[in-house]
Design an enzyme around this catalytic site. Structure first.
Site, PDB file in Angstrom:
ATOM      1  N   ARG A  49      -4.169  12.778  -6.681  1.00 16.21           N
ATOM      2  CA  ARG A  49      -4.092  14.009  -7.482  1.00 16.21           C
ATOM      3  C   ARG A  49      -2.639  14.486  -7.472  1.00 16.21           C
ATOM      4  O   ARG A  49      -1.815  13.975  -6.735  1.00 16.21           O
ATOM      5  CB  ARG A  49      -5.089  15.083  -7.027  1.00 16.21           C
ATOM      6  CG  ARG A  49      -5.381  15.248  -5.598  1.00 16.21           C
ATOM      7  CD  ARG A  49      -4.263  15.830  -4.766  1.00 16.21           C
ATOM      8  NE  ARG A  49      -3.649  17.004  -5.330  1.00 16.21           N
ATOM      9  CZ  ARG A  49      -2.443  17.442  -5.000  1.00 16.21           C
ATOM     10  NH1 ARG A  49      -1.703  16.771  -4.130  1.00 16.21           N
ATOM     11  NH2 ARG A  49      -1.940  18.525  -5.541  1.00 16.21           N
ATOM     12  N   GLY A  50      -2.387  15.512  -8.323  1.00 16.38           N
ATOM     13  CA  GLY A  50      -1.002  15.951  -8.505  1.00 16.38           C
ATOM     14  C   GLY A  50      -0.447  15.229  -9.721  1.00 16.38           C
ATOM     15  O   GLY A  50      -0.582  14.000  -9.825  1.00 16.38           O
ATOM     16  N   GLN A 197      -5.997  22.549  -1.750  1.00 16.93           N
ATOM     17  CA  GLN A 197      -4.818  21.665  -1.640  1.00 16.93           C
ATOM     18  C   GLN A 197      -3.711  22.272  -0.783  1.00 16.93           C
ATOM     19  O   GLN A 197      -2.960  21.553  -0.117  1.00 16.93           O
ATOM     20  CB  GLN A 197      -4.249  21.335  -3.036  1.00 16.93           C
ATOM     21  CG  GLN A 197      -5.121  20.448  -3.881  1.00 16.93           C
ATOM     22  CD  GLN A 197      -6.051  21.249  -4.773  1.00 16.93           C
ATOM     23  OE1 GLN A 197      -6.483  22.345  -4.436  1.00 16.93           O
ATOM     24  NE2 GLN A 197      -6.391  20.701  -5.923  1.00 16.93           N
ATOM     25  N   ASP A 238       1.556  21.130 -14.257  1.00 17.81           N
ATOM     26  CA  ASP A 238       0.781  19.987 -14.779  1.00 17.81           C
ATOM     27  C   ASP A 238       1.084  19.704 -16.239  1.00 17.81           C
ATOM     28  O   ASP A 238       0.940  18.564 -16.709  1.00 17.81           O
ATOM     29  CB  ASP A 238      -0.711  20.232 -14.594  1.00 17.81           C
ATOM     30  CG  ASP A 238      -1.074  20.132 -13.132  1.00 17.81           C
ATOM     31  OD1 ASP A 238      -0.891  21.132 -12.414  1.00 17.81           O
ATOM     32  OD2 ASP A 238      -1.460  19.040 -12.696  1.00 17.81           O
TER      33      ASP A 238
HETATM   34  O1  MRU Z   1      -5.910  19.401  -9.276  1.00 18.40           O
HETATM   35  P1  MRU Z   1      -4.647  18.861  -8.681  1.00 18.40           P
HETATM   36  O2  MRU Z   1      -4.636  18.863  -7.193  1.00 18.40           O
HETATM   37  O3  MRU Z   1      -4.256  17.534  -9.288  1.00 18.40           O
HETATM   38  O4  MRU Z   1      -3.556  19.935  -9.157  1.00 18.40           O
HETATM   39  C1  MRU Z   1      -2.235  19.773  -8.747  1.00 18.40           C
HETATM   40  C2  MRU Z   1      -1.349  20.866  -9.159  1.00 18.40           C
HETATM   41  O5  MRU Z   1      -1.726  21.817  -9.796  1.00 18.40           O
HETATM   42  C3  MRU Z   1       0.103  20.682  -8.815  1.00 18.40           C
HETATM   43  O6  MRU Z   1       0.712  21.901  -8.542  1.00 18.40           O
HETATM   44  C4  MRU Z   1       0.812  20.007  -9.999  1.00 18.40           C
HETATM   45  O7  MRU Z   1       0.147  18.838 -10.349  1.00 18.40           O
HETATM   46  C5  MRU Z   1       2.230  19.695  -9.704  1.00 18.40           C
HETATM   47  S1  MRU Z   1       2.365  18.310  -8.625  1.00 18.40           S
HETATM   48  C6  MRU Z   1       3.998  17.936  -8.392  1.00 18.40           C
END
Ligand code: MRU
Length: 344
Positions: A49-50, A197, A238
């Site tokens: 994820r991320g 997270q 994102d």
């Molecule tokens: O749902 P996730 O854990 O994938 O969401 C991640 C985020 O919102 C992060 O802040 C974003 O992807 C930036 S990661 C460098």
């Protein structure tokens, strides 16, 4: 630097290897992904994820699709079909779309080569994307560290760290680069319900690096801002629209409003690949709705009655007007000037 996700080459093309982030912070375990279907599931279930890490997973998914298509009548068309299947795993992070497109460009350019050569070229390109990601994050870190005052306390939301990227991180890359220069900086990490997270991943990776970290729950930020205990906010993104609106983990918008009220600078750290040149405003960003269970349970245990209504949007959009600057690999850019990165 250890990679959160990487392609492992073998005599038989290879496979994708990644940290299973659903197990952290309890168990540190790497898993191998050998099929496009498993890659789709790994993204959807948030093993990976991320936004930037999801992008690399998408690039690997295209390689796996190409390997699976080796004996198909219509090699190129089949890869494209698998690419769009992988693309449908999560809707908000544009890095997934971007990295898959980078792979499809390689496919298009070399479609007349023999199949094994095409797969080798896709592997080469994915490894380039992995290495670029770390390099870009280091640049973001370098630019971003300039806006961190000496001894500052930085508030962050979700995890935009090495775990959300191939390495170093975006928002946490800024923290890491600042820490290299000033060991007295501190981080306040929002828990980030419903998936936690911040609690599970941000505190894990920052304390591992000996960075002074305090975990707070999502409702506490404004309290600490009022007490003058937060100097700056740095978060990831994102998807960023051309007017500088930024989608990030649900709760980010609330932090930005609180920061504005308390005159605290609010920065978004993200690579150019997180900007979607196809959308003018954040209103066009598709927000992922996730399973109700993420809200109604913690560690699989129910935390509420079963007959209550639930809604679980995974992201929100912070308007550019609330953002002090977007820290990119090209420097720190005002949200209303972010579109200029596409006219260069
Ligand atoms: O749902 P996730 O854990 O994938 O969401 C991640 C985020 O919102 C992060 O802040 C974003 O992807 C930036 S990661 C460098």
């Amino acid at each position: 630097m250890e990679k959160t996700i990487e392609w492992i080459k073998t005599n038989n093309f290879g496979y994708s290897k990644m940290i299973d982030q659903t197990q952290l912070p309890y168990i540190y375990k790497k898993i191998s992904i050998n099929s496009s279907k498993d890659m789709y599931s790994a993204i959807k279930s948030m093993i990976v994820r991320g936004a930037p890490a999801i992008g690399i997973a998408g690039a690997h998914g295209v390689i796996l699709g190409a390997i699976e298509s080796l004996n198909c009548d219509n090699f190129v068309e089949n890869i494209k079909k698998i690419a769009s299947f992988i693309n449908s795993s999560r809707p908000t992070a544009v890095n997934l779309v971007w990295a898959i497109k980078e792979q499809l460009k390689v496919l298009e350019k070399n479609k007349n080569e023999d199949r094994k050569t095409i797969i080798d070229l896709l592997i080469e390109n994915a490894i380039r994307l992995e290495n670029d990601d770390i390099e870009i994050n280091k640049k973001i870190g370098e630019y971003g560290s300039a806006i961190i005052p000496k001894g500052a306390t930085i508030l962050t939301h979700c995890n935009a760290g090495s775990l959300a990227t191939v390495g170093w991180g975006t928002a946490l890359g800024v923290v890491r680069s600042a820490f290299e220069k000033d060991k007295t900086i501190k981080v306040f990490a929002d828990e980030t319900r419903p998936r936690g997270q911040g609690a599970r991943l941000t505190t894990y990776e920052l304390t591992k690096d000996n960075i002074n970290t305090t975990l707070i729950t999502d409702g506490m930020g404004a309290y600490f801002m009022r007490k003058k205990m937060i100097d700056v906010v740095v978060v990831g993104a994102d998807r960023i629209s051309l007017n500088g609106d930024c989608a990030n983990k649900i709760g980010t918008y609330m932090v930005a409003i609180a920061a504005k009220y308390h005159n605290i600078p609010f920065y978004v750290a993200a690579p150019k690949s997180t900007i979607d040149p196809a959308i003018k405003s954040g209103d066009e960003i598709v927000i992922e709705l996730r399973d109700e269970k993420e809200v109604t349970t913690i560690n699989d245990k129910p935390i509420c009655v079963s007959n209550v209504n639930i809604i679980n949007p995974s992201f929100d959009v912070t308007p550019g007007a609330l953002i002090t600057g977007i820290i990119t690999e090209y420097g720190i850019i005002k949200p209303n000037e972010i579109h200029k990165l596409f006219t260069k």
